[in-house]
Design an enzyme around this catalytic site. Structure first.
Site, PDB file in Angstrom:
ATOM      1  N   GLU A  92       1.518   4.503  -4.107  1.00  0.00           N
ATOM      2  CA  GLU A  92       1.160   5.719  -4.854  1.00  0.00           C
ATOM      3  C   GLU A  92      -0.132   5.556  -5.664  1.00  0.00           C
ATOM      4  O   GLU A  92      -0.775   6.555  -6.000  1.00  0.00           O
ATOM      5  CB  GLU A  92       2.308   6.141  -5.765  1.00  0.00           C
ATOM      6  CG  GLU A  92       3.538   6.685  -5.023  1.00  0.00           C
ATOM      7  CD  GLU A  92       4.537   5.618  -4.601  1.00  0.00           C
ATOM      8  OE1 GLU A  92       4.165   4.410  -4.590  1.00  0.00           O
ATOM      9  OE2 GLU A  92       5.682   5.964  -4.280  1.00  0.00           O
ATOM     10  N   VAL A 116      -1.288   3.485 -11.749  1.00  0.00           N
ATOM     11  CA  VAL A 116       0.011   4.066 -11.424  1.00  0.00           C
ATOM     12  C   VAL A 116       1.043   2.929 -11.452  1.00  0.00           C
ATOM     13  O   VAL A 116       0.812   1.861 -10.871  1.00  0.00           O
ATOM     14  CB  VAL A 116      -0.001   4.770 -10.053  1.00  0.00           C
ATOM     15  CG1 VAL A 116       1.357   5.394  -9.764  1.00  0.00           C
ATOM     16  CG2 VAL A 116      -1.096   5.833 -10.004  1.00  0.00           C
ATOM     17  N   SER A 118       1.331  -2.601  -6.896  1.00  0.00           N
ATOM     18  CA  SER A 118       0.425  -3.455  -6.132  1.00  0.00           C
ATOM     19  C   SER A 118       1.061  -3.650  -4.768  1.00  0.00           C
ATOM     20  O   SER A 118       2.301  -3.750  -4.670  1.00  0.00           O
ATOM     21  CB  SER A 118       0.281  -4.817  -6.820  1.00  0.00           C
ATOM     22  OG  SER A 118      -0.244  -5.760  -5.912  1.00  0.00           O
ATOM     23  N   GLY A 160      -9.278   2.221  -8.751  1.00  0.00           N
ATOM     24  CA  GLY A 160      -8.223   2.201  -9.758  1.00  0.00           C
ATOM     25  C   GLY A 160      -8.625   1.330 -10.943  1.00  0.00           C
ATOM     26  O   GLY A 160      -9.266   0.298 -10.766  1.00  0.00           O
ATOM     27  N   HIS A 202      -2.868   4.054  -4.519  1.00  0.00           N
ATOM     28  CA  HIS A 202      -3.891   4.461  -3.548  1.00  0.00           C
ATOM     29  C   HIS A 202      -3.845   5.975  -3.322  1.00  0.00           C
ATOM     30  O   HIS A 202      -4.882   6.634  -3.235  1.00  0.00           O
ATOM     31  CB  HIS A 202      -3.652   3.771  -2.199  1.00  0.00           C
ATOM     32  CG  HIS A 202      -3.657   2.272  -2.231  1.00  0.00           C
ATOM     33  ND1 HIS A 202      -2.538   1.512  -1.987  1.00  0.00           N
ATOM     34  CD2 HIS A 202      -4.651   1.388  -2.462  1.00  0.00           C
ATOM     35  CE1 HIS A 202      -2.844   0.229  -2.054  1.00  0.00           C
ATOM     36  NE2 HIS A 202      -4.118   0.120  -2.353  1.00  0.00           N
TER      37      HIS A 202
HETATM   38  P1  AMP Z   1      -6.382  -2.678  -2.990  1.00  0.00           P
HETATM   39  O1  AMP Z   1      -5.873  -2.095  -1.706  1.00  0.00           O
HETATM   40  O2  AMP Z   1      -5.332  -3.398  -3.763  1.00  0.00           O
HETATM   41  O3  AMP Z   1      -7.661  -3.439  -2.813  1.00  0.00           O
HETATM   42  O4  AMP Z   1      -6.736  -1.456  -3.921  1.00  0.00           O
HETATM   43  C1  AMP Z   1      -7.561  -0.413  -3.472  1.00  0.00           C
HETATM   44  C2  AMP Z   1      -7.872   0.486  -4.627  1.00  0.00           C
HETATM   45  O5  AMP Z   1      -6.660   0.995  -5.168  1.00  0.00           O
HETATM   46  C3  AMP Z   1      -8.599  -0.236  -5.778  1.00  0.00           C
HETATM   47  O6  AMP Z   1      -9.570   0.637  -6.335  1.00  0.00           O
HETATM   48  C4  AMP Z   1      -7.477  -0.509  -6.740  1.00  0.00           C
HETATM   49  O7  AMP Z   1      -7.911  -0.620  -8.086  1.00  0.00           O
HETATM   50  C5  AMP Z   1      -6.624   0.733  -6.546  1.00  0.00           C
HETATM   51  N1  AMP Z   1      -5.265   0.466  -7.002  1.00  0.00           N
HETATM   52  C6  AMP Z   1      -4.475  -0.560  -6.650  1.00  0.00           C
HETATM   53  N2  AMP Z   1      -3.309  -0.513  -7.330  1.00  0.00           N
HETATM   54  C7  AMP Z   1      -3.379   0.565  -8.146  1.00  0.00           C
HETATM   55  C8  AMP Z   1      -2.501   1.147  -9.105  1.00  0.00           C
HETATM   56  N3  AMP Z   1      -1.309   0.630  -9.365  1.00  0.00           N
HETATM   57  N4  AMP Z   1      -2.895   2.257  -9.749  1.00  0.00           N
HETATM   58  C9  AMP Z   1      -4.122   2.804  -9.502  1.00  0.00           C
HETATM   59  N5  AMP Z   1      -5.002   2.295  -8.607  1.00  0.00           N
HETATM   60  C10 AMP Z   1      -4.639   1.200  -7.939  1.00  0.00           C
END
Ligand code: AMP
Length: 296
Positions: free
Chosen positions: A29, A170, A179, A141, A31
């Site tokens: 959520e 989130v 995560s 995020g 993403h």
């Molecule tokens: P990742 O796939 O973990 O590399 O994250 C991709 C994008 O989603 C990055 O900009 C992260 O900061 C964002 N993101 C990951 N987890 C969260 C979260 N819990 N809340 C908001 N954004 C997130």
């Protein structure tokens, strides 16, 4: 939604303003909130999905990173993405890596210190995504607060014509920051993982009561951290939101961040602190179990 593997195909499908949401997949959520924001403000929404080996400093972490292209395709499509950009490694790195992008200072502390090479990998892949996909706006995020500072700095320093936006964290119903790695937390260590956000919220409460000293805020985290978490703790720090450097007092927008390994899974979390309003941003909570656990 179209799934494509090359920059050219993604550009050919782009019309009007382009909103880019870079991800490493196994969507949740957090993403989806970025995709929804992009959809609201952009004519074309591109979600990129690439597990970037250059930003993993531990090969075991890269190997264990959860992946499911079928699941991500369904979720990105239903959240309103128009293009899923899913390049293979040869598209992203057709040559041995000759060009490097390093953002001095911003990349040095916290994650940079504990994950050598991590931000060089992030900066290079984001520079490539911005160059190859030519987004108008890119959505990130605040969960990765230092990463956001690194990307904002590189975008400004290289005069890239991209608006970089950071959106709130989130969280799961119980407060754990979402995560993709959460699916790897062993069930019996879940309660321990929850202690991380709880300790950060204790510092957030102190901030909202008027405390501005970083040492005291860090102390509030440490005092509220379950002793079982201490061995796995990498850092607890207060840093300036724009430059990610350590601050002694919260006089400008800052964040209090930590990283810890729980049940073999390295987790990061933070709370943004705004001295102008006196408010701490604890993010938003889901009202039901995350799609990470099977409802997606
Ligand atoms: P990742 O796939 O973990 O590399 O994250 C991709 C994008 O989603 C990055 O900009 C992260 O900061 C964002 N993101 C990951 N987890 C969260 C979260 N819990 N809340 C908001 N954004 C997130």
């Amino acid at each position: 939604m179209n799934t494509v593997g090359t920059f050219e195909e993604a550009r050919d499908l782009s019309t009007g303003s382009v909103g880019l949401v870079p991800t490493m997949g196994f969507l949740h959520e957090g993403h989806l909130s970025l995709i929804e924001a992009a959809r609201e403000h952009s004519d074309t929404v591109i979600v990129s999905l690439f597990v970037n080996p250059l930003q993993f400093n531990e090969s075991s972490d890269l190997a264990a990173y959860p992946r499911s292209i079928e699941r991500d395709t369904a979720l990105a499509g239903s959240a309103g993405a128009h293009v899923l950009f899913n390049p293979d490694i040869d598209t992203m790195y057709p040559n041995s890596v000759r060009t490097s992008v390093s953002v001095a200072g911003v990349s040095d502390g916290m994650e940079g210190e504990h994950r050598p090479g991590h931000f060089a990998g992030v900066a290079l892949v984001v520079a490539k995504l911005f160059g190859g996909l030519q987004p108008t706006t890119a959505y990130f995020g605040r969960k990765d607060a230092q990463q956001l500072a690194v990307i904002s700095t590189l975008t400004s320093d290289l005069s890239l014509p991209v608006d970089v936006l950071g959106l709130p964290i989130v969280r799961e119903m119980d407060g754990l920051a979402l995560s993709s790695r959460n699916v790897r937390i062993p069930t019996d260590e879940r309660a321990q993982a929850l202690g991380l956000s709880r300790a950060l919220f204790a510092a957030a409460d102190r901030f909202e009561e008027g405390e501005r000293s970083s040492a005291v805020l860090v102390g509030a985290v440490n005092d509220n951290l379950d002793p079982s978490l201490v061995a796995g703790l990498d850092y607890v720090e207060v840093a300036d939101g724009a430059g990610a450097d350590r601050v002694a007092e919260v006089n400008a927008t800052s964040f209090i961040a930590l990283a810890a390994t729980v049940g073999g899974v390295r987790l990061i979390d933070n709370v943004f602190l705004d001295p102008k309003t006196g408010r701490a941003d604890r993010g938003v909570r889901l009202r039901k179990p995350s799609i990470l656990y099977g409802d997606g």
